[in-house]
Motif scaffolding. Structure first.
Motif, PDB file in Angstrom:
ATOM      1  N   SER A   1       0.822  -1.214   0.000  1.00 53.85           N
ATOM      2  CA  SER A   1       0.000   0.000   0.000  1.00 53.85           C
ATOM      3  C   SER A   1       0.859   1.269   0.000  1.00 53.85           C
ATOM      4  O   SER A   1       0.341   2.371  -0.151  1.00 53.85           O
ATOM      5  CB  SER A   1      -0.933   0.006   1.212  1.00 53.85           C
ATOM      6  N   ASP A   2       2.168   1.126   0.158  1.00 51.61           N
ATOM      7  CA  ASP A   2       3.086   2.270   0.175  1.00 51.61           C
ATOM      8  C   ASP A   2       3.783   2.430  -1.174  1.00 51.61           C
ATOM      9  O   ASP A   2       4.042   1.458  -1.860  1.00 51.61           O
ATOM     10  CB  ASP A   2       4.166   2.087   1.243  1.00 51.61           C
ATOM     11  N   SER A   3       4.097   3.663  -1.497  1.00 53.67           N
ATOM     12  CA  SER A   3       4.860   3.991  -2.705  1.00 53.67           C
ATOM     13  C   SER A   3       5.770   5.162  -2.409  1.00 53.67           C
ATOM     14  O   SER A   3       5.439   6.018  -1.580  1.00 53.67           O
ATOM     15  CB  SER A   3       3.946   4.385  -3.863  1.00 53.67           C
ATOM     16  N   LEU A   4       6.910   5.215  -3.109  1.00 48.82           N
ATOM     17  CA  LEU A   4       7.770   6.384  -3.026  1.00 48.82           C
ATOM     18  C   LEU A   4       7.011   7.588  -3.579  1.00 48.82           C
ATOM     19  O   LEU A   4       6.200   7.458  -4.501  1.00 48.82           O
ATOM     20  CB  LEU A   4       9.047   6.162  -3.838  1.00 48.82           C
ATOM     21  N   GLU A   5       7.289   8.775  -3.028  1.00 50.36           N
ATOM     22  CA  GLU A   5       6.674   9.996  -3.540  1.00 50.36           C
ATOM     23  C   GLU A   5       7.284  10.314  -4.897  1.00 50.36           C
ATOM     24  O   GLU A   5       8.495  10.501  -5.013  1.00 50.36           O
ATOM     25  CB  GLU A   5       6.919  11.146  -2.568  1.00 50.36           C
TER      26      GLU A   5
END
Length: 128
Positions: free
Chosen positions: A107-111
């Motif tokens: 659910s996380d991604s780099l900006e």
């Protein structure tokens, strides 16, 4: 009307190149570097004003992310890059460089930052 600022470009091997650029006050596209300065299938760390970024090139495709792991915000530019994935050197979070998606926490991604290439020059949109 124009604001002068410095961009420091630091390659992973710690070589530095500095550029003085002029940016129109309301314009957000910033000239970063020549396309051939971004190592193929690796990263280039750059600093635009106070923002640290990493750029990745795979063929003609260039992506740009904030130089911060989503886990604890530590910089990831010293991480190992292999097969299109960068691994955070601190806690081993792994990210796909073509999408920014985290393989440890889906659910996380780099900006990410938009990138455009004009001729052989790479631009990044800052401050959207």
């Amino acid at each position: 009307m124009y604001k002068s600022f410095r961009i420091a470009i630091a390659l992973q091997n710690r070589q530095s190149i500095r550029h003085n650029l002029f940016k129109p006050k309301n314009h957000m596209w910033v000239e970063i570097t020549a396309l051939n300065q971004i190592p193929e299938s690796d990263i280039l760390k750059v600093k635009v004003e106070e923002t640290s970024l990493i750029l990745n090139r795979q063929g003609a495709n260039v992506t740009c992310y904030r130089n911060a792991c989503t886990h604890l915000e530590y910089p990831i530019d010293m991480g190992r890059v292999s097969d299109g994935i960068i691994t955070c050197p601190f806690h081993k979070y792994r990210y796909k460089l073509d999408t920014g998606k985290c393989l440890n926490a889906p659910s996380d991604s780099l900006e990410s930052y938009p990138v455009k290439i004009e001729g052989e020059i790479v631009f990044v949109e800052i401050g959207s």
